[in-house]
Motif scaffolding. Sequence first.
Motif, PDB file in Angstrom:
ATOM      1  N   GLY A 131      92.360   1.849 128.697  1.00 30.02           N
ATOM      2  CA  GLY A 131      93.166   1.949 129.902  1.00 30.02           C
ATOM      3  C   GLY A 131      92.657   1.074 131.032  1.00 30.02           C
ATOM      4  N   PHE A 132      91.546   0.400 130.824  1.00 29.60           N
ATOM      5  CA  PHE A 132      90.964  -0.520 131.805  1.00 29.60           C
ATOM      6  C   PHE A 132      90.776   0.142 133.167  1.00 29.60           C
ATOM      7  CE2 PHE A 132      93.453  -3.264 128.868  1.00 29.60           C
ATOM      8  CZ  PHE A 132      92.356  -3.773 128.188  1.00 29.60           C
ATOM      9  N   LYS A 133      89.613   0.653 133.401  1.00 27.53           N
ATOM     10  CA  LYS A 133      89.304   1.381 134.630  1.00 27.53           C
ATOM     11  C   LYS A 133      88.972   0.423 135.776  1.00 27.53           C
ATOM     12  CE  LYS A 133      89.705   4.915 132.095  1.00 27.53           C
ATOM     13  NZ  LYS A 133      91.031   5.467 132.031  1.00 27.53           N
ATOM     14  N   THR A 134      89.355   0.830 136.978  1.00 26.84           N
ATOM     15  CA  THR A 134      89.000   0.121 138.199  1.00 26.84           C
ATOM     16  C   THR A 134      88.197   1.085 139.061  1.00 26.84           C
ATOM     17  OG1 THR A 134      90.975  -1.248 138.113  1.00 26.84           O
ATOM     18  CG2 THR A 134      89.934  -0.993 140.272  1.00 26.84           C
ATOM     19  N   PHE A 135      87.112   0.587 139.633  1.00 22.20           N
ATOM     20  CA  PHE A 135      86.262   1.416 140.493  1.00 22.20           C
ATOM     21  C   PHE A 135      86.283   0.858 141.907  1.00 22.20           C
ATOM     22  CE2 PHE A 135      84.763   2.439 136.326  1.00 22.20           C
ATOM     23  CZ  PHE A 135      84.376   3.769 136.406  1.00 22.20           C
ATOM     24  N   ILE A 136      86.456   1.754 142.864  1.00 24.65           N
ATOM     25  CA  ILE A 136      86.410   1.379 144.269  1.00 24.65           C
ATOM     26  C   ILE A 136      85.264   2.155 144.910  1.00 24.65           C
ATOM     27  CG2 ILE A 136      87.604   1.460 146.481  1.00 24.65           C
ATOM     28  CD1 ILE A 136      90.210   1.187 144.912  1.00 24.65           C
ATOM     29  N   PHE A 137      84.331   1.422 145.502  1.00 26.55           N
ATOM     30  CA  PHE A 137      83.205   2.027 146.195  1.00 26.55           C
ATOM     31  C   PHE A 137      83.448   1.917 147.691  1.00 26.55           C
ATOM     32  CE2 PHE A 137      81.679   0.520 142.125  1.00 26.55           C
ATOM     33  CZ  PHE A 137      81.128   1.676 141.633  1.00 26.55           C
ATOM     34  N   LEU A 138      83.345   3.035 148.375  1.00 22.07           N
ATOM     35  CA  LEU A 138      83.587   3.071 149.822  1.00 22.07           C
ATOM     36  C   LEU A 138      82.257   3.050 150.557  1.00 22.07           C
ATOM     37  CD1 LEU A 138      86.326   5.840 149.908  1.00 22.07           C
ATOM     38  CD2 LEU A 138      86.645   3.363 149.743  1.00 22.07           C
ATOM     39  N   ASP A 139      82.147   2.131 151.496  1.00 24.40           N
ATOM     40  CA  ASP A 139      80.950   2.021 152.322  1.00 24.40           C
ATOM     41  C   ASP A 139      81.386   2.138 153.776  1.00 24.40           C
ATOM     42  OD1 ASP A 139      78.397   1.631 153.176  1.00 24.40           O
ATOM     43  OD2 ASP A 139      78.241  -0.448 152.522  1.00 24.40           O
ATOM     44  N   PHE A 140      80.608   2.820 154.586  1.00 21.88           N
ATOM     45  CA  PHE A 140      80.987   3.081 155.972  1.00 21.88           C
ATOM     46  C   PHE A 140      80.016   2.411 156.939  1.00 21.88           C
ATOM     47  CE2 PHE A 140      82.414   6.497 153.246  1.00 21.88           C
ATOM     48  CZ  PHE A 140      83.755   6.532 153.536  1.00 21.88           C
ATOM     49  N   SER A 141      79.565   1.215 156.584  1.00 26.34           N
ATOM     50  CA  SER A 141      78.534   0.559 157.380  1.00 26.34           C
ATOM     51  C   SER A 141      79.078  -0.553 158.273  1.00 26.34           C
ATOM     52  CB  SER A 141      77.469  -0.012 156.444  1.00 26.34           C
ATOM     53  OG  SER A 141      78.068  -0.932 155.547  1.00 26.34           O
ATOM     54  N   THR A 142      80.341  -0.536 158.570  1.00 28.99           N
ATOM     55  CA  THR A 142      80.926  -1.610 159.368  1.00 28.99           C
ATOM     56  C   THR A 142      81.954  -1.045 160.348  1.00 28.99           C
ATOM     57  OG1 THR A 142      82.039  -3.743 159.229  1.00 28.99           O
ATOM     58  CG2 THR A 142      82.757  -2.077 157.681  1.00 28.99           C
ATOM     59  N   LEU A 143      82.327  -1.855 161.309  1.00 31.73           N
ATOM     60  CA  LEU A 143      83.327  -1.425 162.298  1.00 31.73           C
ATOM     61  C   LEU A 143      84.728  -1.908 161.951  1.00 31.73           C
ATOM     62  CD1 LEU A 143      81.285  -1.967 165.578  1.00 31.73           C
ATOM     63  CD2 LEU A 143      81.735   0.177 164.379  1.00 31.73           C
ATOM     64  N   LYS A 144      84.837  -2.830 160.987  1.00 29.36           N
ATOM     65  CA  LYS A 144      86.168  -3.292 160.598  1.00 29.36           C
ATOM     66  C   LYS A 144      86.300  -3.240 159.078  1.00 29.36           C
ATOM     67  CE  LYS A 144      84.938  -8.166 160.742  1.00 29.36           C
ATOM     68  NZ  LYS A 144      85.267  -9.478 161.208  1.00 29.36           N
ATOM     69  N   ILE A 145      87.536  -3.167 158.622  1.00 28.41           N
ATOM     70  CA  ILE A 145      87.796  -3.034 157.198  1.00 28.41           C
ATOM     71  C   ILE A 145      87.608  -4.393 156.514  1.00 28.41           C
ATOM     72  CG2 ILE A 145      89.545  -2.497 155.468  1.00 28.41           C
ATOM     73  CD1 ILE A 145      90.796  -0.578 157.550  1.00 28.41           C
ATOM     74  N   THR A 146      86.741  -4.426 155.531  1.00 32.43           N
ATOM     75  CA  THR A 146      86.540  -5.619 154.707  1.00 32.43           C
ATOM     76  C   THR A 146      86.404  -5.176 153.262  1.00 32.43           C
ATOM     77  OG1 THR A 146      84.137  -5.521 154.960  1.00 32.43           O
ATOM     78  CG2 THR A 146      85.334  -6.907 156.532  1.00 32.43           C
ATOM     79  N   TYR A 147      86.560  -6.114 152.338  1.00 33.48           N
ATOM     80  CA  TYR A 147      86.373  -5.749 150.936  1.00 33.48           C
ATOM     81  C   TYR A 147      85.823  -6.926 150.155  1.00 33.48           C
ATOM     82  CZ  TYR A 147      90.368  -8.421 149.184  1.00 33.48           C
ATOM     83  OH  TYR A 147      91.205  -9.436 148.827  1.00 33.48           O
ATOM     84  N   GLU A 148      85.242  -6.626 149.016  1.00 31.29           N
ATOM     85  CA  GLU A 148      84.742  -7.665 148.117  1.00 31.29           C
ATOM     86  C   GLU A 148      84.798  -7.156 146.686  1.00 31.29           C
ATOM     87  OE1 GLU A 148      80.367  -8.264 148.232  1.00 31.29           O
ATOM     88  OE2 GLU A 148      80.344  -6.557 149.619  1.00 31.29           O
ATOM     89  N   LYS A 149      85.015  -8.088 145.756  1.00 28.94           N
ATOM     90  CA  LYS A 149      84.902  -7.749 144.341  1.00 28.94           C
ATOM     91  C   LYS A 149      83.427  -7.740 144.001  1.00 28.94           C
ATOM     92  CE  LYS A 149      89.155  -9.738 142.536  1.00 28.94           C
ATOM     93  NZ  LYS A 149      89.713 -10.709 141.597  1.00 28.94           N
ATOM     94  N   ILE A 150      83.044  -6.800 143.168  1.00 20.34           N
ATOM     95  CA  ILE A 150      81.643  -6.708 142.761  1.00 20.34           C
ATOM     96  C   ILE A 150      81.507  -7.297 141.363  1.00 20.34           C
ATOM     97  CG2 ILE A 150      79.742  -5.153 142.221  1.00 20.34           C
ATOM     98  CD1 ILE A 150      81.002  -3.153 144.187  1.00 20.34           C
ATOM     99  N   GLU A 151      80.587  -8.225 141.227  1.00 18.79           N
ATOM    100  CA  GLU A 151      80.282  -8.772 139.903  1.00 18.79           C
ATOM    101  C   GLU A 151      78.846  -8.423 139.583  1.00 18.79           C
ATOM    102  OE1 GLU A 151      81.352 -12.773 139.032  1.00 18.79           O
ATOM    103  OE2 GLU A 151      83.158 -12.657 140.255  1.00 18.79           O
ATOM    104  N   VAL A 152      78.625  -7.976 138.376  1.00 19.67           N
ATOM    105  CA  VAL A 152      77.279  -7.612 137.948  1.00 19.67           C
ATOM    106  C   VAL A 152      76.767  -8.722 137.036  1.00 19.67           C
ATOM    107  CG1 VAL A 152      75.909  -5.940 136.662  1.00 19.67           C
ATOM    108  CG2 VAL A 152      77.764  -5.156 138.135  1.00 19.67           C
TER     109      VAL A 152
END
Length: 168
Positions: A131-152
Amino acid sequence: MDKINLQKQTCYKINLPSENDLDKALEECANFSMFNSVSNIIDSFSFDSEKYDNLHLCKYVEKYNLDKSLIFFYTSMKNLPISKLSVKQKIILSVIKNIQYDCIIISLEALSERTKLYLIFISYFLTDYKGFKTFIFLDFSTLKITYEKIEVKILEPSWLEKPALAAL
């Protein structure tokens, strides 16, 4: 800000201001229309109330093709008192419990840096499950909304021998 068009089989880190209403902020910044189902937010504050249910286990094995080591871990840990489990153990149990969702949302709040890295590493491998899972990690260390793809990045030790290809 334009909505983030989330892709399947990917890990994302979304930075959110802590003073915002979490559900509203997520709804405004991310497009979840690609997913059939999205989990509730898994966070370290809810672990004390979690109950892990063995009745779902056979369904997980057949439908979601869970790795046997995760199944063994789940069955060996699920009946322990929650106070006896480490945060990492609670997180893995919570992720396994929510594996039926296409998109799994996890809060990084109140987790150590080491636990965050461990969780992201495990989730990266779980993106390939049925089913191909997607994970979203929420971080609250900023004052504005930003996002990034995580590559391991996975490093292989240089001393590993690789089998030689047979001459044709």
